[in-house]
Design an enzyme around this catalytic site. Structure first.
Site, PDB file in Angstrom:
ATOM      1  N   ASP A   1       0.815  -1.227   0.000  1.00 48.12           N
ATOM      2  CA  ASP A   1       0.000   0.000   0.000  1.00 48.12           C
ATOM      3  C   ASP A   1       0.838   1.262   0.000  1.00 48.12           C
ATOM      4  OD1 ASP A   1      -2.244  -1.722   0.202  1.00 48.12           O
ATOM      5  OD2 ASP A   1      -1.744  -1.970   2.307  1.00 48.12           O
TER       6      ASP A   1
ATOM      7  N   HIS B   1      -4.102  -2.790  -6.013  1.00 42.77           N
ATOM      8  CA  HIS B   1      -3.378  -1.612  -6.493  1.00 42.77           C
ATOM      9  C   HIS B   1      -4.396  -0.600  -7.022  1.00 42.77           C
ATOM     10  CE1 HIS B   1       0.685  -3.895  -7.045  1.00 42.77           C
ATOM     11  NE2 HIS B   1       0.229  -3.898  -5.808  1.00 42.77           N
TER      12      HIS B   1
ATOM     13  N   ARG C   1       2.636 -29.701  -4.670  1.00 42.26           N
ATOM     14  CA  ARG C   1       2.506 -30.120  -6.064  1.00 42.26           C
ATOM     15  C   ARG C   1       1.190 -30.822  -6.379  1.00 42.26           C
ATOM     16  NH1 ARG C   1       8.125 -31.851  -4.661  1.00 42.26           N
ATOM     17  NH2 ARG C   1       7.101 -31.181  -2.757  1.00 42.26           N
TER      18      ARG C   1
ATOM     19  N   VAL D   1      -8.482  -4.338  -0.364  1.00 45.10           N
ATOM     20  CA  VAL D   1      -9.049  -5.670  -0.543  1.00 45.10           C
ATOM     21  C   VAL D   1      -9.994  -6.036   0.596  1.00 45.10           C
ATOM     22  CG1 VAL D   1      -8.489  -8.143  -0.692  1.00 45.10           C
ATOM     23  CG2 VAL D   1      -7.117  -6.472  -1.944  1.00 45.10           C
TER      24      VAL D   1
HETATM   25  P1  IMP Z   1      -2.123 -12.951   3.211  1.00 44.56           P
HETATM   26  O1  IMP Z   1      -1.139 -12.447   2.195  1.00 44.56           O
HETATM   27  O2  IMP Z   1      -3.544 -12.740   2.768  1.00 44.56           O
HETATM   28  O3  IMP Z   1      -1.832 -14.344   3.657  1.00 44.56           O
HETATM   29  O4  IMP Z   1      -1.946 -12.027   4.520  1.00 44.56           O
HETATM   30  C1  IMP Z   1      -0.777 -12.052   5.299  1.00 44.56           C
HETATM   31  C2  IMP Z   1      -0.443 -10.667   5.830  1.00 44.56           C
HETATM   32  O5  IMP Z   1      -0.041  -9.830   4.750  1.00 44.56           O
HETATM   33  C3  IMP Z   1      -1.619  -9.930   6.490  1.00 44.56           C
HETATM   34  O6  IMP Z   1      -1.106  -9.096   7.513  1.00 44.56           O
HETATM   35  C4  IMP Z   1      -2.168  -9.074   5.355  1.00 44.56           C
HETATM   36  O7  IMP Z   1      -2.874  -7.957   5.837  1.00 44.56           O
HETATM   37  C5  IMP Z   1      -0.889  -8.687   4.655  1.00 44.56           C
HETATM   38  N1  IMP Z   1      -1.071  -8.372   3.238  1.00 44.56           N
HETATM   39  C6  IMP Z   1      -1.164  -9.234   2.214  1.00 44.56           C
HETATM   40  N2  IMP Z   1      -1.285  -8.583   1.039  1.00 44.56           N
HETATM   41  C7  IMP Z   1      -1.247  -7.282   1.320  1.00 44.56           C
HETATM   42  C8  IMP Z   1      -1.274  -6.087   0.528  1.00 44.56           C
HETATM   43  O8  IMP Z   1      -1.364  -6.091  -0.703  1.00 44.56           O
HETATM   44  N3  IMP Z   1      -1.202  -4.912   1.202  1.00 44.56           N
HETATM   45  C9  IMP Z   1      -1.071  -4.859   2.531  1.00 44.56           C
HETATM   46  N4  IMP Z   1      -1.029  -5.928   3.318  1.00 44.56           N
HETATM   47  C10 IMP Z   1      -1.099  -7.131   2.720  1.00 44.56           C
HETATM   48 MG    MG Z   2      -2.726  -2.339  -1.676  1.00 47.00          MG
END
Ligand code: IMP
Ligand code: MG
Length: 338
Positions: A13, A42, A137, A249
Site C-alpha cells: 500500500d 493496487h 505439487r 481488498v
Molecule cells: P495474506 O497475504 O492474505 O496471507 O496475509 C498475510 C499478511 O499480509 C496480512 O497481515 C495481510 O494484511 C498482509 N497483506 C497481504 N497482502 C497485502 C497487501 O497487498 N497490502 C497490505 N497488506 C497485505
Molecule cells: Mg494495496
C-alpha cells in the site's frame, strides 16, 4: 530504460499502482507484468476515475501496453476474468500457463484457519493455502482451466523476447519488503518473497537484465493485519494527521506510523534499489498538493526528501503529490544516465 522493476519498500500500500501507471503512460511501456496475487490491491486514479486492480497490471492505463501475469503468480480466475471484462483488455492481456490457481476451497481454508485468519490476519483471499497446495505439487495451473485458455501464453518467452528487441518492460511487484516471507516480520508476513529478485524469478527473467529497481515508499508507514509496527500511532492520532486509510481488498482500517528511515535503508539494500519513489507527500505536507515541479515544494518537504536520500544513499526520483496519475514530480532527467 529497458527493464524496470517496481517494488514496495514497507508493508504494501505504498502507492505502487500510481507509480506504475504513471511510468506506463510517460515512458510508453511496451510490456508490463504483474506478480503476486489477489491479496494485493493496487489503486489507479486516471481521468477522474478510481480503479482498484487485483490481477491486471496497473500499466493498463497505457492502451498500447501488453499486460501479463507471470508464472509465479496465483490467479483467481473469477477475479481475473471480471477485471478483463471491466477494463476491456481482452486483446492485450495474457497469463502464463504455469500460474497456479486459487480455488474456493483455498478461500474457505484461509478464512477458517485460526492461525491465518486470527493471528496473522490474512486477507482471506485463499492465497496462502493455494501456495501450500502448489508447494505440495497438487495445485491446478492456469493451463488446466477452460475459461483461461484464450489468454494463456509463455510469459518468460514474451518478456525476454521483448527485451531482446529493445522494448520497454516493467515488472510490477506486490506488497512490500517487510511482508516478505524471507525478509519480513515473520510470521506476520505474506506467503511469498516480495523483493525485486523474487519478482524477477516469478516472471522468469534473470537479474542481469534489470536496469532499474524502483522502491516505492509512502511518506508514512501503514500496515494491515497483525505484526510489529514501530512508532504506531493511536487511531485517533492517525486520523487527526489524515493518515487513516482503508484497505483496498479487505476494507480494514490500516494501522499507521511515521516514515521509518531504518526500514527504508534496509529495503533499499535488499532490493538493490537504483531509485526511490515517494508517494503521498501531499498528505504529510498539504502545501505540496498537486505540485509538479521540485522547486515548488516547501522547504520542509525538501528537507524530508534530502534526509531520505542521505540515509539510503539513493535518489528520490519520483514524488507523488496527489492521487491522480499525473500528480507527480519526475526528477529522473536530473539524475539518471539514460
Ligand atoms: P495474506 O497475504 O492474505 O496471507 O496475509 C498475510 C499478511 O499480509 C496480512 O497481515 C495481510 O494484511 C498482509 N497483506 C497481504 N497482502 C497485502 C497487501 O497487498 N497490502 C497490505 N497488506 C497485505
Ligand atoms: Mg494495496
Amino acid at each position: 530504460m529497458t527493464l524496470t522493476v517496481v517494488v514496495g519498500g514497507f508493508f504494501g500500500d505504498e502507492g505502487k499502482g500510481k507509480i506504475v501507471s504513471y511510468l506506463a503512460l510517460k515512458d510508453k511501456i511496451d510490456v508490463a507484468v504483474r506478480t503476486g496475487s489477489v491479496n494485493a490491491g493496487h489503486t489507479v486514479v486516471f481521468q477522474g476515475k478510481t480503479i482498484k486492480l487485483r490481477m491486471i497490471p496497473s500499466a493498463f492505463v497505457y492502451d498500447k501496453c501488453r499486460l501479463l501475469i507471470g508464472p509465479g503468480a496465483n490467479v483467481n480466475p473469477k477475479i481475473f476474468l471480471k477485471e478483463v471484462e471491466a477494463l476491456k483488455v481482452h486483446d492485450r492481456v495474457g497469463l502464463d500457463a504455469q500460474c497456479s490457481i486459487i480455488e474456493e476451497k483455498h478461500i474457505v481454508r484461509d478464512r477458517t484457519d485460526e492461525h491465518l485468519a486470527k493471528k496473522i490476519g490474512s486477507t482471506g483471499q485463499g492465497v496462502g493455502p493455494a501456495i501450500e497446495d502448489r508447494v505440495r505439487r497438487v495445485a491446478k495451473l492456469a493451463k488446466d482451466v477452460e475459461e483461461l485458455k484464450p489468454y494463456i501464453t509463455d510469459v518468460p518467452y514474451e518478456v525476454n523476447k521483448a527485451l531482446d528487441e529493445g522494448k520497454k518492460v516493467l515488472l510490477e511487484g506486490t506488497q512490500g519488503l517487510f511482508l516478505s516471507l524471507y525478509h519480513g516480520t515473520y510470521p506476520y508476513v505474506t506467503s511469498r518473497d516480495t523483493s525485486a529478485a523474487a519478482v524477477c524469478s516469478e516472471v522468469g527473467v534473470g537479474p542481469r537484465r534489470v536496469d532499474e529497481v524502483i522502491v516505492v515508499f509512502k511518506a508514512y508507514v501503514t500496515r494491515v493485519g497483525g505484526g510489529p509496527l514501530e512508532g504506531e500511532l493511536p487511531m485517533e492520532e492517525a486520523k487527526r494527521r489524515g493518515w487513516l486509510e482503508i484497505a483496498t481488498v479487505t476494507g480494514r482500517i490500516r494501522r499507521a506510523a511515521p516514515f521509518n528511515f531504518k526500514m527504508a535503508k534496509r529495503a533499499v539494500m535488499i532490493n538493490s534499489a537504483t531509485q526511490i519513489a515517494l508517494t503521498k507527500m501531499d498528505v504529510l505536507f498539504p502545501e505540496c498538493k498537486g505540485v509538479r515541479e521540485y522547486d515548488e515544494l516547501s522547504r520542509e518537504a525538501k528537507e524530508f526528501i534530502e534526509r531520505i536520500e542521505k540515509e539510503t544513499g539513493v535518489k528520490v526520483t519520483l514524488i507523488g503529490t496527489g492521487a491522480d496519475v499525473f500528480d507527480i514530480i519526475d526528477r529522473r532527467g536530473e539524475f539518471m544516465r539514460r
